[in-house]
Design a protein around this motif. Structure first.
Motif, PDB file in Angstrom:
ATOM      1  N   SER A   1      69.858 113.900  56.413  1.00 36.65           N
ATOM      2  CA  SER A   1      69.721 112.937  57.761  1.00 36.65           C
ATOM      3  C   SER A   1      71.133 112.364  58.290  1.00 36.65           C
ATOM      4  O   SER A   1      71.954 112.581  57.565  1.00 36.65           O
ATOM      5  CB  SER A   1      68.719 111.799  57.343  1.00 36.65           C
ATOM      6  N   ALA A   2      70.895 112.366  59.548  1.00 42.66           N
ATOM      7  CA  ALA A   2      71.959 111.734  60.060  1.00 42.66           C
ATOM      8  C   ALA A   2      71.986 110.573  60.071  1.00 42.66           C
ATOM      9  O   ALA A   2      73.166 110.185  60.747  1.00 42.66           O
ATOM     10  CB  ALA A   2      71.851 112.253  61.470  1.00 42.66           C
ATOM     11  N   TYR A   3      71.437 110.100  58.390  1.00 47.03           N
ATOM     12  CA  TYR A   3      71.367 108.202  59.320  1.00 47.03           C
ATOM     13  C   TYR A   3      72.045 108.147  57.589  1.00 47.03           C
ATOM     14  O   TYR A   3      71.026 108.545  56.879  1.00 47.03           O
ATOM     15  CB  TYR A   3      70.096 107.677  59.595  1.00 47.03           C
TER      16      TYR A   3
ATOM     17  N   GLU B   1      64.600 109.193  67.209  1.00 47.73           N
ATOM     18  CA  GLU B   1      64.050 110.475  66.568  1.00 47.73           C
ATOM     19  C   GLU B   1      62.537 110.635  66.909  1.00 47.73           C
ATOM     20  O   GLU B   1      62.283 112.021  67.446  1.00 47.73           O
ATOM     21  CB  GLU B   1      64.340 110.429  64.438  1.00 47.73           C
TER      22      GLU B   1
ATOM     23  N   THR C   1      65.384 112.285  53.954  1.00 49.70           N
ATOM     24  CA  THR C   1      65.800 113.550  53.890  1.00 49.70           C
ATOM     25  C   THR C   1      65.105 114.496  53.113  1.00 49.70           C
ATOM     26  O   THR C   1      64.200 113.655  52.490  1.00 49.70           O
ATOM     27  CB  THR C   1      67.236 113.659  53.179  1.00 49.70           C
TER      28      THR C   1
END
Length: 270
Positions: free
Chosen positions: A11-13, A31, A188
């Protein structure tokens, strides 16, 4: 080109558990906004599938969705909405899920890992070369779905797929692959999120457009819908009233006489 499973990328977070509710919601929304754009890129693939679906249905065939987990549930949801919305029989669009009907509500462990079961499940419906099967799997690696499509091909049954990974094993075996690449999920690997949303959007397109092509919609109205409750009866009355420029009372009498919106309109005009 090598196969990269973007649905499993990180994940980008990070530190989600440290965020406020507001922060998490903003990130989910950010998203989610990317999903329709990803679907837009796949419109040519989606169109190619719908052409085949319409061909099969017009020639007496059926549309099957087959998947596991979220993917299977999405297919069942779309299939179950077709009879009440478009008035088709329940055996025209059929959804199958790994693990059977009990898996609709509760996960059935390892059901998706049985490669032969998908084809066995399809055979319960006496599937044949008139039909088309759409395999749904965000990862594109689900054995239950992949092997089912392989067996379909061996038996001259048209196949398509919906996945969120490019060049996946599922795409390779499908005659008409749809690849909606939504990228990593907020959590994720949680493909019930963006990938699941993408599946829902694509399934909406497939069934709705196919039914329009089959004449199940007139203008923009569901003239073949099954009126199974008071709300739908009122909707039917409104359609008749608007289409024929009648009062609600006159429309209600027509509907009661003919039982379907289509017949009420056609008989009045004849």
């Amino acid at each position: 080109m090598s196969f990269i499973k973007t649905t499993e990328q990180d994940s980008a977070y990070n530190d989600l558990e440290k965020m406020s509710i507001s922060e998490v919601l903003r990130h989910i929304n950010t998203e989610d906004k990317t999903v329709p754009l990803a679907v837009e890129k796949a419109l040519p693939q989606i169109e190619a599938v719908i052409v085949q679906v319409v061909h099969c249905l017009k020639n007496g065939g059926r549309l099957f969705y087959i998947g596991a987990g979220t993917s299977g549930r999405m297919g069942i949801l779309d299939a179950s909405e077709c009879p009440p919305t478009f008035g088709v029989d329940s055996n025209v669009v059929i959804g199958l899920i790994a693990g059977g009907d009990q898996a609709i509500r509760n996960a059935v462990e390892n059901a998706e890992d049985h490669p032969q079961q998908g084809w066995l499940d399809l055979q319960q419906f006496h599937i044949n070369s008139k039909d088309i099967v759409i395999g749904i799997a965000a990862s594109g690696t689900t054995p239950y779905v992949i092997e089912a499509l392989k067996q379909c091909t061996k038996n001259q049954i048209a196949t398509a797929c919906i996945t969120s990974n490019q060049n996946s094993p599922l795409s390779v075996v499908a005659d008409y692959p749809i690849e909606v690449v939504v990228g990593p999920e907020l959590i994720t690997g949680s493909s019930r999120m963006k990938a699941g949303t993408a599946q829902k959007l694509v399934l909406n397109m497939i069934s709705t457009t196919a039914m329009i092509q089959l004449g199940k919609v007139k203008g923009n109205k569901m003239v073949d819908m099954k009126m199974t409750n008071a709300k739908l009866i009122q909707r039917g009355i409104q359609i008749i009233s608007t289409t024929l420029n009648l009062t609600a009372e006159e429309a209600a009498r027509l509907l009661e006489q003919h039982q379907t919106v289509r017949k009420a309109i056609e008989q009045f005009k004849s």
